[in-house]
Scaffold this motif. Structure first.
Motif, short mmCIF file in Angstrom:
data_model
loop_
_atom_site.label_atom_id
_atom_site.label_comp_id
_atom_site.label_asym_id
_atom_site.label_seq_id
_atom_site.Cartn_x
_atom_site.Cartn_y
_atom_site.Cartn_z
N VAL A 125 41.24 30.92 44.18
CA VAL A 125 39.81 30.65 44.38
C VAL A 125 39.03 31.90 44.77
CG1 VAL A 125 40.19 28.24 44.98
CG2 VAL A 125 40.17 29.96 46.80
N GLY A 126 39.71 32.96 45.20
CA GLY A 126 39.02 34.18 45.60
C GLY A 126 39.84 35.41 45.26
N GLU A 127 39.15 36.48 44.88
CA GLU A 127 39.87 37.69 44.49
C GLU A 127 38.99 38.91 44.70
OE1 GLU A 127 42.48 37.82 40.89
OE2 GLU A 127 40.91 39.15 40.13
N VAL A 128 39.60 39.99 45.17
CA VAL A 128 38.92 41.28 45.28
C VAL A 128 39.86 42.34 44.74
CG1 VAL A 128 38.01 43.05 46.83
CG2 VAL A 128 37.50 40.64 47.25
N ALA A 129 39.38 43.11 43.77
CA ALA A 129 40.17 44.18 43.17
C ALA A 129 39.50 45.52 43.44
CB ALA A 129 40.31 43.96 41.66
N PRO A 130 40.27 46.59 43.55
CA PRO A 130 39.68 47.91 43.75
C PRO A 130 38.73 48.24 42.60
CG PRO A 130 42.05 47.97 44.09
CD PRO A 130 41.75 46.64 43.50
N PRO A 131 37.62 48.94 42.89
CA PRO A 131 36.63 49.24 41.84
C PRO A 131 37.20 50.00 40.65
CG PRO A 131 35.76 49.75 44.02
CD PRO A 131 37.22 49.45 44.20
N SER A 132 38.19 50.83 40.90
CA SER A 132 38.72 51.69 39.84
C SER A 132 39.84 51.02 39.03
CB SER A 132 39.27 52.98 40.45
OG SER A 132 40.30 52.69 41.38
N VAL A 133 40.15 49.77 39.37
CA VAL A 133 41.29 49.11 38.73
C VAL A 133 40.81 48.02 37.79
CG1 VAL A 133 43.32 47.66 39.13
CG2 VAL A 133 42.84 49.59 40.65
N MET A 134 41.31 48.02 36.57
CA MET A 134 41.05 46.94 35.62
C MET A 134 42.11 45.87 35.84
SD MET A 134 38.36 47.64 33.81
CE MET A 134 38.56 46.58 32.39
N ALA A 135 41.75 44.81 36.54
CA ALA A 135 42.73 43.79 36.90
C ALA A 135 42.45 42.48 36.17
CB ALA A 135 42.70 43.54 38.41
N ILE A 136 43.50 41.72 35.92
CA ILE A 136 43.35 40.38 35.37
C ILE A 136 42.72 39.50 36.44
CG2 ILE A 136 44.58 38.39 34.45
CD1 ILE A 136 46.84 40.30 33.66
N ASN A 137 41.70 38.74 36.06
CA ASN A 137 41.06 37.84 37.02
C ASN A 137 41.80 36.51 37.01
OD1 ASN A 137 39.30 35.99 38.36
ND2 ASN A 137 37.64 37.45 38.07
N TRP A 138 42.35 36.14 38.18
CA TRP A 138 43.15 34.92 38.28
C TRP A 138 42.37 33.75 38.85
CZ3 TRP A 138 48.14 34.54 36.49
CH2 TRP A 138 48.74 35.75 36.11
N VAL A 139 41.10 33.95 39.22
CA VAL A 139 40.33 32.89 39.87
C VAL A 139 40.23 31.67 38.96
CG1 VAL A 139 38.05 32.24 40.75
CG2 VAL A 139 39.02 34.47 41.31
N ALA A 140 40.44 30.50 39.58
CA ALA A 140 40.41 29.18 38.92
C ALA A 140 41.67 28.90 38.10
CB ALA A 140 39.18 29.01 38.03
N ARG A 141 42.64 29.79 38.16
CA ARG A 141 43.88 29.56 37.43
C ARG A 141 44.94 28.95 38.35
NH1 ARG A 141 45.63 34.71 33.85
NH2 ARG A 141 47.37 33.29 33.52
N GLU A 142 45.61 27.93 37.85
CA GLU A 142 46.75 27.35 38.56
C GLU A 142 48.00 28.05 38.05
OE1 GLU A 142 48.68 23.07 38.42
OE2 GLU A 142 46.84 23.06 39.62
#
Length: 264
Positions: A129-146
């Motif tokens: 339900v919540g996620e914070v990634a470093p600004p310089s990192v291209m991360a997969i967004n897992w929010v709302a995923r089970e």
């Protein structure tokens, strides 16, 4: 500034209303029923845990059941959270939860240089339900995923703090294999959960995605059951297994901070 009540009385002279005992007891029952999800519990056990007599618990549960806030399994006589309660929880959403804990996500992400995630427990697993990634990192967004419980540190942290029988009952057998490191033997997984609980956090070495590694710690309620999970993860190039011993305690501390923010 003082205001007046509907009866014309200056409310500055009105004492705060006393707690209504029956409402207080009913809410306590709801809390304990929720804490025993998804298996539920009998009226006798619920009464004992709430420190009220069985007859009172029976009447209160009957009223809650009539309003759809709890439901009773007729085959086991165990009470679980009802659909009306689930609908109310869903309508509230998770915005407030994320707002109250975002400072922890931001601090941990800045401290570790990796992505920090918050997941909440549901009836069948955990959802981000919540996620914070470093600004310089291209991360997969897992929010709302089970996530699959057996193939992520998040899922394993959730399972490890449940009774063994309940944890095994949540597994979707046969366990699917996602990568070469996915544990698909339920007996091996159950043995791993005991070690996770002793260590205080779970680890994942590319078990869902081959390049994603991370650690997770449970957010426990007052009864020691998982309300949610706090995770720290990233690509194996930055989060090798050698960092697990460093990141694990950070996740544990963050989970405790989130717990304090939620439970006051």
């Amino acid at each position: 500034m003082a205001t007046t009540t509907d009866t014309g009385v200056d409310d500055s002279d009105v004492e705060p209303p006393a707690r209504v005992q029956s409402v207080d007891r009913a809410l306590r029952l709801l809390e304990v029923v929720a804490a025993t999800a998804p298996r539920g519990e009998t009226v006798t056990t619920l009464a004992t845990r709430c420190e009220i007599n069985r007859a009172t618990a029976w009447r209160l549960l009957g009223t809650l059941e009539a309003r759809g806030l709890v439901e009773r399994d007729p085959s086991t006589n165990r009470y679980r959270i009802g659909l009306a309660m689930i609908r109310m929880s869903a309508s509230a959403g998770y915005d407030g939860l994320v707002r109250r804990t975002r400072h922890v996500l931001e601090r941990v992400s800045e401290q570790t240089g990796e992505t920090a995630d918050l997941a909440v427990a549901g009836r069948h697993g955990v959802t981000y339900v919540g996620e914070v990634a470093p600004p310089s990192v291209m991360a997969i967004n897992w929010v709302a995923r089970e996530v699959p419980l057996h193939a992520t540190s998040t899922g394993k942290a959730f399972l490890a703090w449940l009774p063994a029988e309940e944890a095994r009952g949540l597994l979707d057998l046969p366990l699917p294999r996602f990568t070469d490191t996915t544990v698909t033997d339920p007996d091996v997984l159950m043995a791993d959960l005991a070690g996770i609980r002793e260590r205080g956090y779970a680890e994942c070495s590319g078990e869902l995605e081959p390049t994603l590694y991370g650690v997770s710690a449970p957010i426990l309620n007052l009864d020691g059951r998982p309300l949610g999970v706090f995770s720290i993860w990233g690509p194996v190039s930055r989060v090798p297994t050698a960092r697990f011993a460093e990141l694990g305690p950070v996740a544990v501390q963050a989970a405790e901070e989130v717990r304090d923010a939620l439970l006051g």
